[in-house]
Motif scaffolding. Sequence first.
Motif, PDB file in Angstrom:
ATOM      1  N   ALA A  11       0.836  -1.193   0.000  1.00 21.83           N
ATOM      2  CA  ALA A  11       0.000   0.000   0.000  1.00 21.83           C
ATOM      3  C   ALA A  11       0.868   1.239   0.000  1.00 21.83           C
ATOM      4  CB  ALA A  11      -0.903   0.005   1.237  1.00 21.83           C
ATOM      5  N   SER A  12       0.345   2.319  -0.597  1.00 16.11           N
ATOM      6  CA  SER A  12       1.078   3.578  -0.626  1.00 16.11           C
ATOM      7  C   SER A  12       0.904   4.308   0.686  1.00 16.11           C
ATOM      8  CB  SER A  12       0.558   4.456  -1.771  1.00 16.11           C
ATOM      9  OG  SER A  12       0.745   3.811  -3.003  1.00 16.11           O
ATOM     10  N   PRO A  13       1.916   5.105   1.098  1.00 11.27           N
ATOM     11  CA  PRO A  13       1.757   5.907   2.302  1.00 11.27           C
ATOM     12  C   PRO A  13       0.620   6.904   2.121  1.00 11.27           C
ATOM     13  CG  PRO A  13       4.065   5.832   1.601  1.00 11.27           C
ATOM     14  CD  PRO A  13       3.241   5.245   0.493  1.00 11.27           C
ATOM     15  N   ALA A  14       0.033   7.332   3.225  1.00 10.17           N
ATOM     16  CA  ALA A  14      -1.080   8.278   3.149  1.00 10.17           C
ATOM     17  C   ALA A  14      -0.598   9.695   3.394  1.00 10.17           C
ATOM     18  CB  ALA A  14      -2.150   7.914   4.179  1.00 10.17           C
ATOM     19  N   SER A  15      -1.246  10.657   2.731  1.00  9.49           N
ATOM     20  CA  SER A  15      -0.947  12.065   2.953  1.00  9.49           C
ATOM     21  C   SER A  15      -1.688  12.539   4.189  1.00  9.49           C
ATOM     22  CB  SER A  15      -1.396  12.893   1.751  1.00  9.49           C
ATOM     23  OG  SER A  15      -2.811  13.017   1.760  1.00  9.49           O
ATOM     24  N   SER A  16      -1.474  13.819   4.546  1.00  6.53           N
ATOM     25  CA  SER A  16      -2.168  14.387   5.698  1.00  6.53           C
ATOM     26  C   SER A  16      -3.660  14.467   5.467  1.00  6.53           C
ATOM     27  CB  SER A  16      -1.612  15.781   6.001  1.00  6.53           C
ATOM     28  OG  SER A  16      -1.747  16.627   4.881  1.00  6.53           O
ATOM     29  N   SER A  17      -4.094  14.373   4.192  1.00  4.37           N
ATOM     30  CA  SER A  17      -5.521  14.419   3.884  1.00  4.37           C
ATOM     31  C   SER A  17      -6.092  13.032   3.621  1.00  4.37           C
ATOM     32  CB  SER A  17      -5.760  15.314   2.671  1.00  4.37           C
ATOM     33  OG  SER A  17      -5.327  16.624   2.938  1.00  4.37           O
ATOM     34  N   GLY A  18      -5.242  11.982   3.766  1.00  2.43           N
ATOM     35  CA  GLY A  18      -5.747  10.636   3.644  1.00  2.43           C
ATOM     36  C   GLY A  18      -5.586   9.979   2.294  1.00  2.43           C
ATOM     37  N   PHE A  19      -5.232  10.736   1.229  1.00  2.00           N
ATOM     38  CA  PHE A  19      -5.093  10.089  -0.073  1.00  2.00           C
ATOM     39  C   PHE A  19      -3.687   9.509  -0.221  1.00  2.00           C
ATOM     40  CE2 PHE A  19      -3.347  14.243  -0.830  1.00  2.00           C
ATOM     41  CZ  PHE A  19      -2.451  14.113  -1.871  1.00  2.00           C
ATOM     42  N   ALA A  20      -3.565   8.474  -1.055  1.00  2.00           N
ATOM     43  CA  ALA A  20      -2.307   7.747  -1.173  1.00  2.00           C
ATOM     44  C   ALA A  20      -1.263   8.566  -1.927  1.00  2.00           C
ATOM     45  CB  ALA A  20      -2.548   6.426  -1.901  1.00  2.00           C
ATOM     46  N   VAL A  21      -0.010   8.477  -1.462  1.00  2.00           N
ATOM     47  CA  VAL A  21       1.104   9.130  -2.143  1.00  2.00           C
ATOM     48  C   VAL A  21       2.198   8.098  -2.359  1.00  2.00           C
ATOM     49  CG1 VAL A  21       0.604  11.390  -1.121  1.00  2.00           C
ATOM     50  CG2 VAL A  21       2.191   9.842   0.023  1.00  2.00           C
ATOM     51  N   SER A  22       3.090   8.398  -3.298  1.00  2.00           N
ATOM     52  CA  SER A  22       4.184   7.479  -3.577  1.00  2.00           C
ATOM     53  C   SER A  22       5.218   7.538  -2.465  1.00  2.00           C
ATOM     54  CB  SER A  22       4.840   7.850  -4.908  1.00  2.00           C
ATOM     55  OG  SER A  22       5.528   9.088  -4.785  1.00  2.00           O
ATOM     56  N   GLU A  23       6.069   6.528  -2.412  1.00  2.00           N
ATOM     57  CA  GLU A  23       7.138   6.527  -1.414  1.00  2.00           C
ATOM     58  C   GLU A  23       8.084   7.697  -1.645  1.00  2.00           C
ATOM     59  OE1 GLU A  23       9.071   2.777  -1.435  1.00  2.00           O
ATOM     60  OE2 GLU A  23       7.345   1.687  -0.654  1.00  2.00           O
ATOM     61  N   ARG A  24       8.307   8.034  -2.900  1.00  2.00           N
ATOM     62  CA  ARG A  24       9.152   9.187  -3.227  1.00  2.00           C
ATOM     63  C   ARG A  24       8.555  10.473  -2.657  1.00  2.00           C
ATOM     64  NH1 ARG A  24      13.754  11.921  -4.470  1.00  2.00           N
ATOM     65  NH2 ARG A  24      13.328  13.677  -5.852  1.00  2.00           N
TER      66      ARG A  24
END
Length: 269
Positions: A11-24
């Motif tokens: 799974a991709s990490p989550a942003s502060s707003s909950g949507f997925a972001v890349s590891e980069r």
Amino acid sequence: MTTSSTGAAGASPASSSGFAVSERTAHLRAETALFMRDHVLSLVSHDLRGPLNAIHSWAYVLERKLDANDPNAQRAVTGIRNGVDQQVKLLESIVDATRAETKSLALAYAPFPLHPLLDETAEEVRSGLARSRGVEVAVDSQLATEQLNGDRERLAAALWVMLAFAVEASAEGAAVKLTAHVETGAWHATVAYDSNEAALNDPALPHLLEAFARKQAGEPREAKRIAWVFALCKRVAEAHGGSFEQSDTSGGEPVTLTLRVPLSAVAPK
């Protein structure tokens, strides 16, 4: 420059707003937060030392005015002086020590072409945030085959912060423009956008940057000071012998963020 969307458990990490972001992107967010922390600690250390020094000096003046035979007055002056000394030691042992690890920025110098850096970083911001926010990221580059001798990864991170913040501060349907050119032996990269405070702080919108950093960026700044969120940009630019500038938001003109780095970058002495 590549991005990965797979975490340890797929799974991709989550942003502060909950949507997925890349590891980069997650790594760049962490780097931004680290440099911001150090920048704030630096301001705290600087801004507290002035008043503490003044209190210490006035304690000596007060001591000479007081009755040397009055034990209560002498204890009061000694207490003031000891309190100042304790505060200075706290700054040295906690604030300055915390910054020590990242105070000197290590750079991996190598020549690299500039134009691909622009395209790759712009696309990273488009895919990581801009498309979900409905904001266009345009690149207007006068670069051809120009190369810069510096740390490509660090400079990419600085450019990412500039673009990511501009997107966060833009309303849906707005455009963020990255322009780049070479002048007098230096690379100039400027990000221009129309600042929208509501979009910057709307918790319902996707965000990558910390809420307190976004809020602080909208507050009045002292002369020549930058918003905390751009600490990475400033440190990276200065480590390359260059500079970073943030324009004021008054007057209705587009806000500009400008990174200037010599093509033959060398660390300042």
